[in-house]
Design a protein around this motif. Structure first.
Motif, PDB file in Angstrom:
ATOM      1  N   LYS A 237       1.041  -1.030  -0.047  1.00 20.51           N
ATOM      2  CA  LYS A 237      -0.112  -0.196  -0.259  1.00 20.51           C
ATOM      3  C   LYS A 237       0.948   1.232   0.082  1.00 20.51           C
ATOM      4  N   LYS A 238       0.453   2.191  -0.586  1.00 21.45           N
ATOM      5  CA  LYS A 238       1.511   3.763  -0.421  1.00 21.45           C
ATOM      6  C   LYS A 238       0.194   3.943   0.597  1.00 21.45           C
ATOM      7  N   ILE A 239       1.356   4.931   1.090  1.00 15.27           N
ATOM      8  CA  ILE A 239       0.838   5.289   2.699  1.00 15.27           C
ATOM      9  C   ILE A 239       2.032   6.022   3.267  1.00 15.27           C
ATOM     10  N   THR A 240       1.582   7.186   4.522  1.00 21.27           N
ATOM     11  CA  THR A 240       2.517   8.166   4.993  1.00 21.27           C
ATOM     12  C   THR A 240       2.592   7.191   6.652  1.00 21.27           C
ATOM     13  N   VAL A 241       3.520   7.029   6.953  1.00 22.52           N
ATOM     14  CA  VAL A 241       4.280   6.529   8.124  1.00 22.52           C
ATOM     15  C   VAL A 241       4.723   7.148   8.359  1.00 22.52           C
ATOM     16  N   LYS A 242       4.212   7.499  10.417  1.00 24.21           N
ATOM     17  CA  LYS A 242       4.840   8.533  11.475  1.00 24.21           C
ATOM     18  C   LYS A 242       5.365   7.721  12.515  1.00 24.21           C
ATOM     19  N   ALA A 243       6.196   7.552  12.530  1.00 23.78           N
ATOM     20  CA  ALA A 243       6.773   7.109  13.560  1.00 23.78           C
ATOM     21  C   ALA A 243       8.535   8.100  14.433  1.00 23.78           C
ATOM     22  N   ALA A 244       8.839   7.265  15.840  1.00 28.06           N
ATOM     23  CA  ALA A 244      10.257   7.388  16.322  1.00 28.06           C
ATOM     24  C   ALA A 244      11.219   7.209  15.549  1.00 28.06           C
ATOM     25  N   ALA A 245      10.866   6.303  14.655  1.00 31.93           N
ATOM     26  CA  ALA A 245      12.800   5.147  14.800  1.00 31.93           C
ATOM     27  C   ALA A 245      11.911   4.216  13.254  1.00 31.93           C
ATOM     28  N   PHE A 246      12.981   4.428  12.098  1.00 30.08           N
ATOM     29  CA  PHE A 246      12.785   3.636  10.824  1.00 30.08           C
ATOM     30  C   PHE A 246      13.935   2.796  10.790  1.00 30.08           C
ATOM     31  N   SER A 247      14.022   1.249  10.373  1.00 32.86           N
ATOM     32  CA  SER A 247      15.137   1.011   9.890  1.00 32.86           C
ATOM     33  C   SER A 247      15.411   0.748   8.673  1.00 32.86           C
ATOM     34  N   GLU A 248      16.049   0.623   8.146  1.00 31.34           N
ATOM     35  CA  GLU A 248      16.845   1.850   6.906  1.00 31.34           C
ATOM     36  C   GLU A 248      16.132   0.828   5.573  1.00 31.34           C
ATOM     37  N   SER A 249      16.077  -0.774   6.008  1.00 31.60           N
ATOM     38  CA  SER A 249      15.764  -1.129   4.581  1.00 31.60           C
ATOM     39  C   SER A 249      14.447  -0.976   4.818  1.00 31.60           C
ATOM     40  N   ALA A 250      13.361  -0.912   5.882  1.00 33.25           N
ATOM     41  CA  ALA A 250      12.299  -0.665   6.026  1.00 33.25           C
ATOM     42  C   ALA A 250      11.836   0.737   5.328  1.00 33.25           C
ATOM     43  N   LYS A 251      12.560   1.876   5.670  1.00 39.73           N
ATOM     44  CA  LYS A 251      11.858   2.900   4.887  1.00 39.73           C
ATOM     45  C   LYS A 251      12.612   3.254   3.310  1.00 39.73           C
ATOM     46  N   GLU A 252      13.130   2.291   3.065  1.00 40.66           N
ATOM     47  CA  GLU A 252      13.790   1.791   1.549  1.00 40.66           C
ATOM     48  C   GLU A 252      12.045   0.546   0.998  1.00 40.66           C
ATOM     49  N   LYS A 253      12.102   0.171   1.447  1.00 44.11           N
ATOM     50  CA  LYS A 253      10.683  -0.622   1.250  1.00 44.11           C
ATOM     51  C   LYS A 253       9.662   0.543   0.995  1.00 44.11           C
ATOM     52  N   ILE A 254       9.326   0.910   2.476  1.00 39.38           N
ATOM     53  CA  ILE A 254       8.007   1.997   2.172  1.00 39.38           C
ATOM     54  C   ILE A 254       8.161   2.459   0.840  1.00 39.38           C
ATOM     55  N   GLU A 255       9.186   3.560   0.455  1.00 38.86           N
ATOM     56  CA  GLU A 255       9.515   4.145  -0.360  1.00 38.86           C
ATOM     57  C   GLU A 255       9.491   3.653  -1.583  1.00 38.86           C
ATOM     58  N   GLN A 256       9.327   2.491  -1.906  1.00 40.86           N
ATOM     59  CA  GLN A 256       9.584   2.141  -2.783  1.00 40.86           C
ATOM     60  C   GLN A 256       7.829   1.431  -3.552  1.00 40.86           C
ATOM     61  N   ALA A 257       7.164   0.875  -2.486  1.00 42.84           N
ATOM     62  CA  ALA A 257       6.251   0.510  -2.315  1.00 42.84           C
ATOM     63  C   ALA A 257       5.025   2.064  -2.904  1.00 42.84           C
ATOM     64  N   GLY A 258       5.779   3.483  -2.779  1.00 41.70           N
ATOM     65  CA  GLY A 258       5.705   4.551  -2.941  1.00 41.70           C
ATOM     66  C   GLY A 258       4.746   5.480  -2.073  1.00 41.70           C
ATOM     67  N   GLY A 259       5.471   4.866  -0.846  1.00 42.50           N
ATOM     68  CA  GLY A 259       5.110   5.866   0.270  1.00 42.50           C
ATOM     69  C   GLY A 259       5.636   7.041   1.162  1.00 42.50           C
ATOM     70  N   LYS A 260       4.885   7.054   2.239  1.00 43.04           N
ATOM     71  CA  LYS A 260       6.214   8.358   2.852  1.00 43.04           C
ATOM     72  C   LYS A 260       6.816   8.181   4.431  1.00 43.04           C
ATOM     73  N   THR A 261       7.779   7.714   4.580  1.00 41.19           N
ATOM     74  CA  THR A 261       8.478   7.918   6.054  1.00 41.19           C
ATOM     75  C   THR A 261       8.426  10.087   6.859  1.00 41.19           C
ATOM     76  N   GLU A 262       8.242   9.308   7.695  1.00 43.44           N
ATOM     77  CA  GLU A 262       8.006  10.776   8.818  1.00 43.44           C
ATOM     78  C   GLU A 262       8.661  10.623   9.921  1.00 43.44           C
ATOM     79  N   VAL A 263       9.529  10.967  10.261  1.00 40.26           N
ATOM     80  CA  VAL A 263      10.387  10.705  12.176  1.00 40.26           C
ATOM     81  C   VAL A 263       9.694  11.544  13.128  1.00 40.26           C
ATOM     82  N   VAL A 264       9.146  10.833  13.620  1.00 41.98           N
ATOM     83  CA  VAL A 264       8.654  12.052  14.642  1.00 41.98           C
ATOM     84  C   VAL A 264       9.123  13.018  15.750  1.00 41.98           C
TER      85      VAL A 264
END
Length: 146
Positions: free
Chosen positions: A119-146
């Protein structure tokens, strides 16, 4: 069935041993405590870990490492969990709690890369693993560090 007919299952209850009721019982006289000594006395117990005066094992072994008592551990979730949300959703700790995925998230959220995200979703979290960040962006989503 009536109240006076109720009885516990056979074998589920046992009558306690009655100490000091004669030699014939096998628990008379000293009541199974032997003759004299610390364990024969009332209140004659040692604390947990006591080894008769020998330096206890816990104190013989060297201390190792460090345990931060002020640490605030992050709650970890995997990418597979994020597939439960619709496209375009904004996912944060509150959204996960609302969906029933988490019961609580006291110190923040960390997203780990186990599984795949479709899914293409925006994820807001305190931390992301590097590979998780890549997979979210590959799926068309965004990551935001809160």
């Amino acid at each position: 069935m009536k109240l006076h007919e109720l009885a516990p299952v056979v074998g589920s209850t046992q009558v306690g041993k009655r100490k000091g009721r004669g030699v014939g019982t096998g628990n008379g006289k000293t009541g199974g405590r032997g003759h004299k000594g610390q364990h024969a006395r009332s209140g004659g117990k040692t604390r947990i870990g006591f080894e008769g005066g020998q330096m206890p094992l816990v104190r013989r072994i060297p201390k190792r490492g460090f345990n931060n008592i002020f640490a605030k551990p992050l709650t970890a979730i995997n990418l597979t969990v994020l597939n439960r949300f619709e496209d375009g959703a904004v996912v944060d700790a509150a959204a996960l709690i609302e969906k029933g995925i988490l019961s609580d998230c006291p110190y923040g959220l960390k997203v780990l890369a186990n599984g795949t995200l479709t899914k293409k979703i925006t994820v807001k979290a305190a931390a992301f693993s590097e590979s998780a960040k890549e997979k979210i962006e590959q799926a068309g989503g965004k990551t935001e560090v809160v």
